[in-house]
Design a protein around this motif. Structure first.
Motif, short mmCIF file in Angstrom:
data_model
loop_
_atom_site.label_atom_id
_atom_site.label_comp_id
_atom_site.label_asym_id
_atom_site.label_seq_id
_atom_site.Cartn_x
_atom_site.Cartn_y
_atom_site.Cartn_z
N CYS A 147 0.32 -1.12 -0.59
CA CYS A 147 0.14 -0.65 0.04
C CYS A 147 0.72 0.96 0.03
CB CYS A 147 -0.79 0.08 0.97
SG CYS A 147 -2.07 -1.37 1.32
N HIS A 160 -0.79 4.29 -0.20
CA HIS A 160 -1.96 5.21 -0.01
C HIS A 160 -2.77 4.49 0.76
CE1 HIS A 160 -0.56 6.84 -4.50
NE2 HIS A 160 -0.83 8.11 -3.23
N ILE A 161 -2.77 4.48 1.73
CA ILE A 161 -3.81 4.82 2.91
C ILE A 161 -3.26 6.20 3.87
CG2 ILE A 161 -3.10 2.58 2.69
CD1 ILE A 161 -1.00 2.77 5.39
N SER A 162 -4.96 6.44 4.30
CA SER A 162 -5.08 7.01 6.27
C SER A 162 -5.43 6.29 6.79
CB SER A 162 -5.45 8.14 5.33
OG SER A 162 -6.87 7.62 5.85
N THR A 222 -7.34 3.36 6.53
CA THR A 222 -7.87 2.85 5.20
C THR A 222 -6.88 2.77 4.15
OG1 THR A 222 -10.10 4.20 6.47
CG2 THR A 222 -9.79 3.92 4.03
N ASN A 223 -8.23 2.39 2.82
CA ASN A 223 -6.34 2.57 1.50
C ASN A 223 -7.57 3.29 0.64
OD1 ASN A 223 -5.16 2.06 -0.99
ND2 ASN A 223 -6.61 0.03 -0.83
N THR A 224 -6.33 4.68 0.00
CA THR A 224 -7.60 5.59 0.12
C THR A 224 -7.19 5.48 -1.50
OG1 THR A 224 -5.46 7.16 0.24
CG2 THR A 224 -7.10 6.96 1.46
N SER A 225 -6.38 4.78 -2.33
CA SER A 225 -6.02 3.90 -3.24
C SER A 225 -7.22 3.64 -4.29
CB SER A 225 -4.73 3.49 -3.33
OG SER A 225 -4.71 2.58 -4.51
N ALA A 226 -7.73 3.83 -5.51
CA ALA A 226 -8.46 2.99 -6.23
C ALA A 226 -8.02 1.62 -6.57
CB ALA A 226 -8.71 3.55 -7.26
N SER A 250 -7.39 7.19 11.21
CA SER A 250 -8.26 8.70 11.62
C SER A 250 -8.64 7.31 13.23
CB SER A 250 -8.96 8.29 11.16
OG SER A 250 -10.11 7.66 10.82
#
Length: 77
Positions: free
Chosen positions: A4, A6-8, A28-32, A10
């Motif tokens: 991964c 692109h993860i965020s 959360t994986n913010t990539s498609a 919170s």
């Protein structure tokens, strides 16, 4: 599966009383595209504008980790 990139994360709401406060961090994986994470995470704190925040450790603070949380890491896709 690729790692991964692109993860965020919170913070969820904390629960408990003094000395027994627990909390949840949602990643959360913010990539498609699907991806895999493995290993121990590193967490850093940032302000709302994206500037890194200084973290101060407090002497006497103890952290209890449940047996499930202290298990070795395993891949997550």
């Amino acid at each position: 599966m690729p790692p991964c990139s692109h993860i965020s994360a919170s913070a969820g709401q904390a629960q408990g009383a003094a000395g027994t406060i627990t909390g949840v961090v949602t990643v959360t994986n913010t990539s498609a595209a699907a991806c895999t994470v493995e290993g121990y995470p590193t967490i850093a704190l940032y302000s709302g504008s994206g500037a890194p925040l200084t973290v101060t450790m407090v002497n006497g603070l103890t952290v209890s980790v449940t047996p499930q949380a202290s298990a070795p890491p395993s891949p997550v896709t």
